[in-house]
Design a protein around this motif. Structure first.
Motif, PDB file in Angstrom:
ATOM      1  N   MET A 117       0.941  -1.215  -0.145  1.00  7.86           N
ATOM      2  CA  MET A 117       0.126   0.081   0.028  1.00  7.86           C
ATOM      3  C   MET A 117       0.905   1.313  -0.056  1.00  7.86           C
ATOM      4  O   MET A 117       0.687   2.109  -0.534  1.00  7.86           O
ATOM      5  CB  MET A 117      -0.813   0.087   1.297  1.00  7.86           C
ATOM      6  N   ALA A 140       0.843   4.343  -3.015  1.00  6.87           N
ATOM      7  CA  ALA A 140       0.838   5.553  -2.476  1.00  6.87           C
ATOM      8  C   ALA A 140       1.955   6.601  -3.001  1.00  6.87           C
ATOM      9  O   ALA A 140       1.620   7.566  -3.632  1.00  6.87           O
ATOM     10  CB  ALA A 140       0.408   5.784  -1.238  1.00  6.87           C
ATOM     11  N   THR A 141       3.067   5.808  -3.046  1.00  9.71           N
ATOM     12  CA  THR A 141       4.356   6.619  -3.252  1.00  9.71           C
ATOM     13  C   THR A 141       4.350   6.654  -4.898  1.00  9.71           C
ATOM     14  O   THR A 141       4.387   7.721  -5.609  1.00  9.71           O
ATOM     15  CB  THR A 141       5.516   5.837  -2.899  1.00  9.71           C
ATOM     16  N   THR A 167       1.629   9.423  -6.215  1.00  9.77           N
ATOM     17  CA  THR A 167       2.045  10.744  -5.493  1.00  9.77           C
ATOM     18  C   THR A 167       3.306  11.331  -6.564  1.00  9.77           C
ATOM     19  O   THR A 167       3.381  12.397  -7.014  1.00  9.77           O
ATOM     20  CB  THR A 167       2.718  10.816  -4.206  1.00  9.77           C
ATOM     21  N   ALA A 224       4.267  10.247   1.351  1.00 15.66           N
ATOM     22  CA  ALA A 224       2.767   9.619   1.310  1.00 15.66           C
ATOM     23  C   ALA A 224       3.051   7.825   1.337  1.00 15.66           C
ATOM     24  O   ALA A 224       1.948   7.592   1.995  1.00 15.66           O
ATOM     25  CB  ALA A 224       2.418   9.998  -0.239  1.00 15.66           C
ATOM     26  N   GLY A 225       4.063   7.448   0.969  1.00 17.27           N
ATOM     27  CA  GLY A 225       3.962   5.925   1.118  1.00 17.27           C
ATOM     28  C   GLY A 225       4.106   5.632   2.704  1.00 17.27           C
ATOM     29  O   GLY A 225       3.658   4.536   3.040  1.00 17.27           O
ATOM     30  N   ALA A 269       0.670   5.997   4.306  1.00 17.69           N
ATOM     31  CA  ALA A 269      -0.110   4.747   3.858  1.00 17.69           C
ATOM     32  C   ALA A 269       0.294   3.639   4.532  1.00 17.69           C
ATOM     33  O   ALA A 269      -0.468   2.848   5.104  1.00 17.69           O
ATOM     34  CB  ALA A 269       0.075   4.742   2.460  1.00 17.69           C
TER      35      ALA A 269
END
Lengths: 105, 239
Positions: free
Chosen positions: A72, A76-77, A80, A93-94, A97
């Protein structure tokens, strides 16, 4: 801890020196070699794919092994990075998440 | 490439110009360096060892890959080979700067190449194509980025010591996330699909067969690159 931070393990130092030598062999050796000979088109075509496949080969088994939490984070990474084009933001962001999945367990 | 070899110089002015234009790139380097420092600490390296590695190797991706598979004592062959394979791209980058360095011999060439990283290389290629002819530009930018890199990894190691994170903490995703972000930038289109898929499958298989080693990275990269390279080469021969 205060004494530990200056610790230099001889094997670790040797490993670092060898890594440095291998890295400089790439930096300086590539320039030197390509000054003498020019590589064939096939070799160039293969080398063209080395960076992407190398990093992918590092990431995918880590995700398979790590399961949902890093996967996940990776999603997210990647999203983004594609939209924001900012390395720090994409990593953040990673991590967020990944933290979300960690909290839910 | 409009640069005439005899016109190329190596001056302080060029050094300063390269240094100045590299300063904004430090912002992009910081998170990567901090992640590398934290990872090094979590793998049992000291601040001194982490800083030494950054100064001697000075190549972030290879440091991060080697640290991810670090053991005590370290597997000397494995980490050396990891550094070599991850940094092979640098061997291809150097020759592109030949219009600047063909004329020079000695420390100007070899010191400049030591501080060559992706960032100041890209800036230098831009300058060469624009007709700029001061070869000290690369060394100037490289010196600034070298200092920033060593400082950023040291900062990461200091921060990591304050945090005391348990294994499996989500913050460690940052190391993996750095590569995911780089991959998202590297994707060039559908032509990458087959070589990337081959690399992923081979890497996962080798990781199952040889657990606890890093060979899966090399195996995946070699398999994927050969499939992609041979395919492109054949296409060019046909057309």
């Amino acid at each position: 801890m205060s004494a530990d931070i200056w610790h230099l393990d001889p094997w670790t130092v040797l490993a670092i020196v060898l890594m440095g030598a291998a890295t400089y062999a790439c930096r300086g050796g590539g320039y030197w070699l390509f000054r003498q000979i020019s590589p064939s088109p096939l070799v160039r075509a293969i080398l063209h794919y080395v960076p992407g496949t190398l990093f992918l080969s590092f990431v995918v088994p880590a995700l398979v092994h790590g399961g949902l939490q890093p996967t996940m984070g990776a999603v997210a990474t990647a999203i983004t990075m594609i939209y924001a084009r900012n390395l720090g933001l994409a990593i953040a962001a990673g991590v967020i998440a990944s933290y979300g999945v960690w909290m839910l367990r | 490439m409009s640069v005439v070899e005899s016109e190329v110089v190596f001056t302080w002015a060029g050094f300063r110009r390269g240094a100045r234009q590299s300063v904004p790139l430090i912002a992009g380097m910081l998170p990567f360096g901090i992640v590398t420092g934290i990872t090094g600490l979590s793998q049992g390296l000291s601040l001194a060892e982490i800083t030494l590695m950054s100064a001697v190797v000075y190549a972030g991706a290879s440091q991060l890959v080697a640290l991810a598979v670090w053991t005590h004592p370290p597997d000397l062959i494995a980490v050396t080979f990891a550094a070599f394979v991850v940094n092979l791209r640098l061997a291809l980058m150097g020759p592109v700067l030949a219009p600047w360095f063909h004329k020079f011999k000695g420390w100007r060439v070899w010191l400049s190449l030591f501080v060559m990283v992706d960032h100041n290389w890209a800036l230098s290629v831009r300058e060469i194509n624009a007709g700029y002819r001061d070869a000290a530009y690369l060394l100037g930018g490289g010196t600034v980025l070298f200092v920033a890199w060593v400082a950023a990894t040291a900062l990461g190691a200091v921060l990591g010591a304050q945090l005391h994170l348990p294994p499996g903490h989500p913050l460690f995703f940052a190391a993996l996330g750095a590569f995911v972000a780089v991959l998202a930038q590297m994707w060039r289109g559908m032509g990458d699909l087959l070589p990337w898929a081959v690399a992923a499958v081979v890497a996962v298989m080798v990781a199952q067969i040889l657990p606890g080693t890093f060979w899966y990275i090399v195996a995946g990269a070699i398999a994927g690159s050969i499939v992609g390279g041979v395919r492109d080469h054949r296409r060019r021969l046909v057309s």
